[in-house]
Write an enzyme that holds these catalytic residues in place. Structure first.
Site, mmCIF file in Angstrom:
data_model
loop_
_atom_site.group_PDB
_atom_site.id
_atom_site.type_symbol
_atom_site.label_atom_id
_atom_site.label_comp_id
_atom_site.label_asym_id
_atom_site.label_seq_id
_atom_site.Cartn_x
_atom_site.Cartn_y
_atom_site.Cartn_z
ATOM 1 N N GLN A 151 2.143 -5.971 -3.267
ATOM 2 C CA GLN A 151 2.478 -5.998 -1.833
ATOM 3 C C GLN A 151 3.797 -5.253 -1.570
ATOM 4 O O GLN A 151 4.120 -4.348 -2.322
ATOM 5 C CB GLN A 151 2.538 -7.438 -1.294
ATOM 6 C CG GLN A 151 1.189 -8.129 -1.204
ATOM 7 C CD GLN A 151 0.770 -8.800 -2.483
ATOM 8 O OE1 GLN A 151 1.559 -9.453 -3.115
ATOM 9 N NE2 GLN A 151 -0.473 -8.627 -2.880
ATOM 10 N N GLY A 153 -4.347 -4.454 -4.652
ATOM 11 C CA GLY A 153 -5.382 -3.597 -5.216
ATOM 12 C C GLY A 153 -4.799 -2.220 -5.387
ATOM 13 O O GLY A 153 -4.101 -1.739 -4.498
ATOM 14 N N HIS A 154 -5.005 -1.628 -6.535
ATOM 15 C CA HIS A 154 -4.566 -0.247 -6.634
ATOM 16 C C HIS A 154 -5.605 0.615 -7.331
ATOM 17 O O HIS A 154 -6.361 0.158 -8.171
ATOM 18 C CB HIS A 154 -3.167 -0.106 -7.228
ATOM 19 C CG HIS A 154 -2.994 -0.756 -8.545
ATOM 20 N ND1 HIS A 154 -2.254 -1.900 -8.700
ATOM 21 C CD2 HIS A 154 -3.450 -0.433 -9.746
ATOM 22 C CE1 HIS A 154 -2.279 -2.240 -9.964
ATOM 23 N NE2 HIS A 154 -2.994 -1.369 -10.624
ATOM 24 N N ASP A 175 0.813 -1.227 0.000
ATOM 25 C CA ASP A 175 0.000 0.000 0.000
ATOM 26 C C ASP A 175 0.844 1.273 0.000
ATOM 27 O O ASP A 175 0.448 2.287 0.565
ATOM 28 C CB ASP A 175 -0.945 0.045 1.218
ATOM 29 C CG ASP A 175 -1.765 -1.213 1.340
ATOM 30 O OD1 ASP A 175 -2.243 -1.677 0.298
ATOM 31 O OD2 ASP A 175 -1.914 -1.729 2.455
ATOM 32 N N LYS A 201 2.063 2.404 -4.927
ATOM 33 C CA LYS A 201 2.703 1.905 -6.159
ATOM 34 C C LYS A 201 1.823 2.146 -7.373
ATOM 35 O O LYS A 201 2.307 2.349 -8.469
ATOM 36 C CB LYS A 201 2.959 0.400 -6.058
ATOM 37 C CG LYS A 201 4.063 0.017 -5.114
ATOM 38 C CD LYS A 201 4.331 -1.479 -5.173
ATOM 39 C CE LYS A 201 3.169 -2.324 -4.719
ATOM 40 N NZ LYS A 201 2.782 -2.159 -3.323
HETATM 41 P P1 IMP Z 1 -2.578 -12.739 1.969
HETATM 42 O O1 IMP Z 1 -1.637 -12.202 0.955
HETATM 43 O O2 IMP Z 1 -4.032 -12.512 1.620
HETATM 44 O O3 IMP Z 1 -2.304 -14.183 2.290
HETATM 45 O O4 IMP Z 1 -2.361 -11.941 3.341
HETATM 46 C C1 IMP Z 1 -1.150 -12.050 4.083
HETATM 47 C C2 IMP Z 1 -0.748 -10.713 4.658
HETATM 48 O O5 IMP Z 1 -0.377 -9.827 3.629
HETATM 49 C C3 IMP Z 1 -1.861 -9.992 5.434
HETATM 50 O O6 IMP Z 1 -1.273 -9.273 6.501
HETATM 51 C C4 IMP Z 1 -2.421 -9.014 4.419
HETATM 52 O O7 IMP Z 1 -3.034 -7.910 5.024
HETATM 53 C C5 IMP Z 1 -1.143 -8.624 3.692
HETATM 54 N N1 IMP Z 1 -1.380 -8.181 2.321
HETATM 55 C C6 IMP Z 1 -1.656 -8.932 1.243
HETATM 56 N N2 IMP Z 1 -1.779 -8.180 0.148
HETATM 57 C C7 IMP Z 1 -1.562 -6.922 0.520
HETATM 58 C C8 IMP Z 1 -1.504 -5.671 -0.189
HETATM 59 O O8 IMP Z 1 -1.677 -5.596 -1.418
HETATM 60 N N3 IMP Z 1 -1.233 -4.584 0.563
HETATM 61 C C9 IMP Z 1 -0.995 -4.647 1.891
HETATM 62 N N4 IMP Z 1 -1.016 -5.780 2.590
HETATM 63 C C10 IMP Z 1 -1.293 -6.907 1.904
#
Ligand code: IMP
Length: 440
Positions: free
Chosen positions: A223, A40-41, A13, A16
């Site tokens: 991420q 998500g952006h 977040d 990007k």
């Molecule tokens: P997962 O990727 O859904 O398995 O989540 C694992 C961890 O990564 C959690 O703490 C989510 O909140 C974090 N996370 C996954 N995708 C994002 C993102 O695009 N931005 C911020 N945090 C993310």
């Protein structure tokens, strides 16, 4: 050549979306290399808001090749939804190409994600529940379903049945879910295959061809570095590698194909989900930053945890990614605060002190950011378009960050609009900067 990687240098977040969208304008191809629709952006273009989870940035520019690489896990329903939305708004999607080798998120992956979190109770990771972890786990177990399987009526059903076998126990509470019925699932996913077929390609070869003909290829990370499954705050991480090195694996190129690596970070820190966060502000200042920065998740809408800029983690990220440049976002959010702090070391249990990011999980869980105060500024900077226009304390803040982290700042974002961006002299000399200035 040239290949340029953009990664998040914090916990995701970082903004990007805006930076990649801007840089994508100069690129010939944009490639996603890891993650899935956990990302998500939001892009604001001419007053219209676009939200993407899977389609690479750049799709809004006509004629751009937008590639979903082999390292991505794809929820076909989400991807098809994005394609339909783009088409409905008259965007040409013919440049979109999807790797036949990318893995597919199945309904049982989403259920396993939810069930896994429930089982962890208080220890849960706070995943996005999009099935990302279970899909990557099946990939590693060699039980994954790939995009190419959706095009093969004969083998899809067999592969799904084989993949379900080891999950039977965990899925027992869901056995009556219609979406888990083998026949239904098979038919649904074959339909997705037919809908996606025109986009499926040997994307590795497409990337090679682009690099060989001298096109500018942007590898778009999702991420952030601190969520990396190997180098982040494990187990509170995602299930892929958001670091720059993963661009090679997730797109099928070698390290020598990469010329520049940009790390995007906010002027402060946020994270969603659970896990260590040494500079977290669980107070009124944290709330102020959340409100001023509108820190709510694009994918899940969750309020983000907020804190001061963690330079220890950022320097670690700079090294892990061998960053050639930093793009600092949301500098405007700090304007008007009475005090501005950055973290330059951690303290731990028994008065332990750390200058470097500690590798040990229990040490990290107790780490608190040691802060130093930098001079604040009261001016609204959202109309600044050059470094010189920024107030002196804001420039000092940036110089302190670049010096501590050991990476030059190429770009500064002072608001959500595309024009609210400052190219520094380093940025202007970068491959993308030169291309952008030449295009003006
Ligand atoms: P997962 O990727 O859904 O398995 O989540 C694992 C961890 O990564 C959690 O703490 C989510 O909140 C974090 N996370 C996954 N995708 C994002 C993102 O695009 N931005 C911020 N945090 C993310």
């Amino acid at each position: 050549m040239p290949g340029i990687v953009i990664v998040g240098a914090q916990w995701g977040d970082e903004g990007k979306g805006k930076i990649t969208d801007l840089l994508a304008q100069q690129a010939d191809a944009v490639v996603r290399f890891q993650g899935g629709n956990n990302a998500g952006h939001t892009i604001v273009r001419d007053g219209t808001v676009w939200k993407f989870h899977l389609v690479p940035s750049g799709i809004l520019y006509p004629g751009k090749r937008c590639i979903v690489g082999n390292g991505v896990v794809i929820d076909p329903k989400v991807l098809i939804g994005e394609i339909h939305e783009l088409r409905a708004r008259r965007i040409d999607t013919r440049g979109l190409k999807i790797s036949a080798n990318a893995h597919v998120i199945m309904p049982y992956h989403r259920l396993l994600d939810t069930a896994g979190e429930a089982r962890l109770g208080k220890l849960q990771i706070g995943t996005t529940k999009r099935g990302i972890g279970p899909a990557y786990a099946d990939k590693a177990s060699r039980l994954g379903i790939r995009v190419q399987d959706l095009l093969d009526e004969k083998i899809l059903k067999k592969k799904i049945a084989t993949a379900l076998e080891p999950h039977k126990l965990a899925l027992r509470p869901y056995e009556r879910e219609p979406e888990l019925d083998l026949h239904t699932m098979n038919e649904e996913y074959l339909t997705y295959g037919r809908q996606l077929q025109e986009y499926v390609a040997d994307t590795t070869r497409l990337v090679w061809d682009a690099l060989e003909q001298g096109d500018l290829v942007l590898f778009e990370g999702a991420q952030g570095t601190m969520l990396d499954i190997d180098h982040g705050t494990y187990p509170f991480v995602t299930s892929s590698n958001p670091v720059a090195g993963a661009a090679c694996v997730g797109a099928g190129v070698g390290p020598r194909d990469i010329d520049e690596i940009w790390g995007v970070c906010k002027a402060y820190t946020t994270r969603v989900g659970a896990g260590p966060f040494p500079t977290e502000l669980a107070d009124e200042m944290g709330e102020r930053i959340r409100e001023r920065g509108n820190e709510y998740g694009t994918t899940t809408g969750r309020p983000r945890r907020t804190g001061w800029l963690d330079l220890v983690a950022l320097r670690y990220a700079a090294r892990l990614n061998t960053l050639s440049a930093l793009a600092i976002t949301k500098l405007d959010v700090l304007s008007g605060l009475d005090k501005v702090f950055v973290c330059t070391s951690y303290s731990g249990e028994d008065d332990a002190a750390f200058d470097e990011y500690p590798y040990h999980q229990s040490v990290l869980h107790h780490a608190r950011g040691e802060l130093i105060e930098l001079e604040a500024w009261s001016e609204d900077i959202s109309d600044c378009r050059s470094e010189e226009e920024l107030p002196a304390p804001a420039r000092d803040f940036l110089a302190f960050v670049a010096d501590f982290v050991g990476a030059p700042i190429a770009m500064i974002s002072v608001g959500p609009g595309r024009d609210q961006t400052i190219w520094t002299s380093t940025g202007a000399e970068s491959l993308l900067g030169r291309a952008a200035l030449a295009a003006e």
